[in-house]
Design a protein around this motif. Structure first.
Motif, PDB file in Angstrom:
ATOM      1  N   ASP A  97       0.897  -0.766   0.155  1.00 50.37           N
ATOM      2  CA  ASP A  97       0.174   0.257   0.232  1.00 50.37           C
ATOM      3  C   ASP A  97       0.901   1.626  -0.076  1.00 50.37           C
ATOM      4  O   ASP A  97       0.673   1.996   0.683  1.00 50.37           O
ATOM      5  CB  ASP A  97      -0.785  -0.287   1.192  1.00 50.37           C
ATOM      6  CG  ASP A  97      -2.203   1.181   0.831  1.00 50.37           C
ATOM      7  OD1 ASP A  97      -2.407   1.216  -0.040  1.00 50.37           O
ATOM      8  OD2 ASP A  97      -2.766   0.995   2.282  1.00 50.37           O
ATOM      9  N   GLU A 119      -0.304 -11.253   7.094  1.00 50.05           N
ATOM     10  CA  GLU A 119      -1.704  -9.580   7.139  1.00 50.05           C
ATOM     11  C   GLU A 119      -1.801  -9.161   6.026  1.00 50.05           C
ATOM     12  O   GLU A 119      -2.958  -8.700   5.404  1.00 50.05           O
ATOM     13  CB  GLU A 119      -0.928  -9.247   8.604  1.00 50.05           C
ATOM     14  CG  GLU A 119      -2.249  -8.400   8.720  1.00 50.05           C
ATOM     15  CD  GLU A 119      -1.004  -6.989   9.728  1.00 50.05           C
ATOM     16  OE1 GLU A 119      -0.769  -6.178   9.669  1.00 50.05           O
ATOM     17  OE2 GLU A 119      -0.902  -7.645  10.878  1.00 50.05           O
ATOM     18  N   GLN A 177      -4.907  -8.063   3.537  1.00 46.60           N
ATOM     19  CA  GLN A 177      -5.535  -7.187   3.243  1.00 46.60           C
ATOM     20  C   GLN A 177      -5.508  -6.710   1.798  1.00 46.60           C
ATOM     21  O   GLN A 177      -6.431  -6.282   0.905  1.00 46.60           O
ATOM     22  CB  GLN A 177      -4.163  -5.879   3.616  1.00 46.60           C
ATOM     23  CG  GLN A 177      -4.282  -4.221   3.774  1.00 46.60           C
ATOM     24  CD  GLN A 177      -3.735  -3.672   4.287  1.00 46.60           C
ATOM     25  OE1 GLN A 177      -2.714  -4.011   5.521  1.00 46.60           O
ATOM     26  NE2 GLN A 177      -3.621  -2.234   4.496  1.00 46.60           N
ATOM     27  N   THR A 188      -8.229  -7.620   0.398  1.00 47.18           N
ATOM     28  CA  THR A 188      -9.668  -7.444   0.813  1.00 47.18           C
ATOM     29  C   THR A 188      -9.530  -6.384  -0.346  1.00 47.18           C
ATOM     30  O   THR A 188     -10.482  -5.495  -1.221  1.00 47.18           O
ATOM     31  CB  THR A 188      -9.199  -6.719   2.042  1.00 47.18           C
ATOM     32  OG1 THR A 188      -8.959  -7.592   2.347  1.00 47.18           O
ATOM     33  CG2 THR A 188     -10.477  -5.968   2.014  1.00 47.18           C
ATOM     34  N   MET A 189      -8.116  -5.409  -0.605  1.00 51.17           N
ATOM     35  CA  MET A 189      -8.240  -4.114  -1.572  1.00 51.17           C
ATOM     36  C   MET A 189      -8.581  -4.328  -2.874  1.00 51.17           C
ATOM     37  O   MET A 189      -9.292  -3.664  -3.698  1.00 51.17           O
ATOM     38  CB  MET A 189      -6.946  -3.512  -1.595  1.00 51.17           C
ATOM     39  CG  MET A 189      -6.687  -3.306  -0.065  1.00 51.17           C
ATOM     40  SD  MET A 189      -5.349  -1.975   0.297  1.00 51.17           S
ATOM     41  CE  MET A 189      -3.773  -3.299  -0.359  1.00 51.17           C
ATOM     42  N   LEU A 190      -8.714  -5.409  -3.537  1.00 47.52           N
ATOM     43  CA  LEU A 190      -8.716  -5.962  -4.708  1.00 47.52           C
ATOM     44  C   LEU A 190     -10.160  -6.912  -5.210  1.00 47.52           C
ATOM     45  O   LEU A 190      -9.947  -6.207  -6.080  1.00 47.52           O
ATOM     46  CB  LEU A 190      -7.331  -7.163  -5.383  1.00 47.52           C
ATOM     47  CG  LEU A 190      -6.248  -6.534  -5.933  1.00 47.52           C
ATOM     48  CD1 LEU A 190      -5.025  -7.828  -5.960  1.00 47.52           C
ATOM     49  CD2 LEU A 190      -6.206  -5.509  -6.818  1.00 47.52           C
TER      50      LEU A 190
END
Lengths: 296, 333
Positions: free
Chosen positions: A191, A248, A252, A255-257
């Protein structure tokens, strides 16, 4: 003068003495007493690169390191910190009286202040870039020679290097599990997604294992989630400094994709050894291959 | 509504729509040689949520930052006031740096971009609290004192952040600098995005209903008091509204400069100084600026990655602000 005022002045004087005493070398932190000893290793080495420190340690010469960076590998906790790659502390380096300084130069080269001081004091500076896998090989070729010139017996080192090369030849061979990953993006941050491109040591490792880097641009790249989706790799390998962090970050990223992550094979790898371009890379490769073996 | 105001608002709406259209339709595809080619077109199903995420995030943050700038320029009666002048940005930065340092020292997982939101908000609110408590005289916010306290808080927080950088490795310092340049998330957390939008909406409504009182406050202290305006209460409201807007925007996109400073001037240039129109116009100007910067960022490929949105806002905003300054536009008309 009132007695209370006299008392305050006396207390202040005592405090001043305490402060002055605290400034004397040997009374303070880990770095303050470093010039007290006169005996020590035959060659005194300051390593301003965690990767080069690691290589030196793996070659069995940890005891030669008299100065390191705050981010030195485990085992050098008792060695004085003398600054780092970008900000070498010249005063501290002088205090540990090095014979040899190991540097992994930035794009700007070796710090000019350090180079000037080294020239004045007669310290040798050896610098190696560690961008590619072959750069590690260059260090293994040249470091023993640098130490031999300084009076260190290179034989044990050469033996360690031989063993390392044998292990490398055994480990860095095409692996069907790595080949099965298909086009792969190797990330060291998510990120924003930070990827290893071509012409990096991790790309070299991936290719030697039969993998294929989906990133075709050279260097270390900051990309975006959209770039990841457009690249459409079959696999994403996330390297982090601990297994928990890797897992983790993998969750994450998924989830973001969102829906775009469907069908994407995301691998969370404890990459502490893979994130330092040194001799421990092979441990990282072994762990990576073992992790792939675990998966059905 | 005058023709000038109507045309001004229309211009802003057109800019917002055009920027959103560009952001939604511009993408890039990889070429064999490792470079990327910029392409236009309707995004495929997989890309639409990411582009919408970035567009809505830029909208929410631009809205919040623009409005915060407007409220602070009224509060401090200073055309140079922006959300960063009260130390909120530096406070947020300090919060992030403390989180990174603690994570390193404690050997725990470093929070990623999403994990930095909470410390950023806590840092911004901490700076807000200090500025609030020290910026008052006899329980009433005093603009000059508030400004000076804000500058000092910003400097202190900046210095502490720099000091803490020595506690974290280079990689994390790069993360920190990356965060400080601002980034529009493509996949924003629903909570942060929703909170920013709600705060922006509520503060806009309250400010719009109180536009007449804000206009009175702009006339001067004596005029405002003689008109029966409770200046202390108004200033507290402006301060808290601006603080909440800034904290939410920082949590969403990081500290992005120039939007809060320039949006009110741009809006004033287009619709005039009356706050009944200036407030919605400032919101639109903030959105237009940040969304345009984000859209422009999509069109520029420097090879190693995309430009930070904070760089684009500064590169566009700086010369524009100088133009306003040299021509005297934006706050005199």
């Amino acid at each position: 003068m009132k007695s209370s005022t006299r008392h305050i002045l006396r207390t202040a004087r005592v405090l001043c003495w305490l402060v002055l005493l605290g400034c004397i070398p040997g009374c303070g932190d880990r770095t303050s007493g470093m010039d007290a000893s006169t005996s020590g290793p035959q060659v005194r080495i300051v390593s301003l690169s965690p990767a080069l420190s690691q290589i030196l340690m793996d070659l069995g010469h940890q005891e030669l390191i008299v100065g390191c960076t705050p981010w030195a590998p485990a085992g050098l906790e008792r060695v004085p910190v003398v600054g780092d790659l970008l900000r070498p502390d010249l005063e501290r380096i002088s205090a540990v009286r090095p014979d040899l300084i190991l540097v992994q130069p930035t794009q700007l080269g070796v710090d000019p202040g350090l180079a000037q001081l080294a020239a004045q004091r007669g310290w040798a500076i050896r610098s190696w870039t560690l961008n590619r896998l072959e750069d590690i090989e260059v260090v293994l070729e040249e470091l023993p020679e640098s130490l031999r010139v300084a009076g260190v017996d290179p034989a044990p080192m050469l033996s360690s290097i031989q063993q390392w090369r044998k292990r490398r030849d055994l480990l860095l061979v095409p692996d069907p599990k790595v080949e099965a990953l298909g086009e792969t993006v190797v990330l060291f941050g998510i990120d924003p997604p930070m990827a290893f491109g071509r012409e990096t040591y991790l790309n070299d490792l991936l290719e030697s294992l039969g993998g294929l880097n989906a990133i075709r641009a050279p260097g270390y790249l900051e990309s975006s989630l959209e770039d990841l989706v457009v690249l459409a790799p079959r696999s994403v390998v996330i390297l982090a400094t601990s297994p928990g962090s890797a897992l983790e970050q993998a969750a994450q990223l998924r989830t973001m994709l969102g829906a775009s992550a469907e069908g994407l094979d995301i691998h969370a790898i404890d990459g502490a050894d893979l994130l330092v371009p040194g001799t421990r890379l092979l441990d990282g490769v072994q762990r990576f291959r073992a992790r792939l073996e675990e998966r059905p | 509504m005058t023709f000038r105001a109507l045309s001004g608002l229309s211009i802003l709406v057109v800019i917002v729509l055009a920027a959103a259209l560009v952001r939604l339709t511009v993408g890039r595809v990889p070429l064999e040689d490792g470079t990327w080619q910029i392409v236009f077109g309707i995004p495929v199903r997989e890309l639409l949520p990411l582009r919408l995420g970035a567009t809505v995030s830029a909208l929410a943050a631009g809205w919040a930052l623009g409005l915060a700038g407007c409220l602070l320029q009224v509060l401090l009666r200073n055309p140079l006031a922006s959300p960063w002048i009260l130390g909120l940005s530096s406070g947020a930065g300090l919060g992030v740096m403390i989180a990174l340092a603690i994570a390193v020292l404690a050997g725990v997982t470093i929070p990623g971009g999403g994990g930095l939101m909470l410390p950023a908000v806590l840092g911004a609110l901490g700076a807000l609290g200090i500025t609030w408590s020290l910026g008052r005289v006899n329980g009433v916010l005093e603009p000059l004192r508030l400004l000076l306290v804000g500058v000092v808080v910003a400097s202190l927080a900046g210095a502490l952040s720099m000091a803490l950088q020595d506690l974290v490795p280079h990689g994390l310092r790069a993360d920190f600098l990356d965060w400080m340049m601002g980034r529009i998330p493509e996949s924003p957390g629903g909570g942060v995005l929703g909170t920013t939008l709600v705060i922006a909406f509520v503060v806009t409504m309250v400010a719009a209903f109180g536009a007449d009182r804000i206009d009175l406050a702009c006339l001067g202290e004596d005029e405002a008091r003689s008109s029966g305006l409770d200046l202390g209460r108004l200033r507290s409201g402006l301060f808290l509204g601006a603080g909440a807007l800034t904290a939410a925007a920082v949590a969403l996109v990081g500290p992005i400069g120039f939007v809060g400073l320039l949006a009110p001037h741009l809006a004033r240039l287009l619709v005039g100084p009356g706050h009944r129109l200036l407030i919605p116009a400032t919101c639109l100007a903030g959105i237009a600026m940040l969304l345009s910067a984000e859209a422009l960022r999509q069109l520029i490929d420097l090879g190693g990655g995309r430009l930070h949105v904070g760089v684009v806002t500064a590169l566009i905003g700086g010369p524009f602000f100088l133009w306003l300054l040299c021509t005297g536009r934006g706050w005199t008309r």
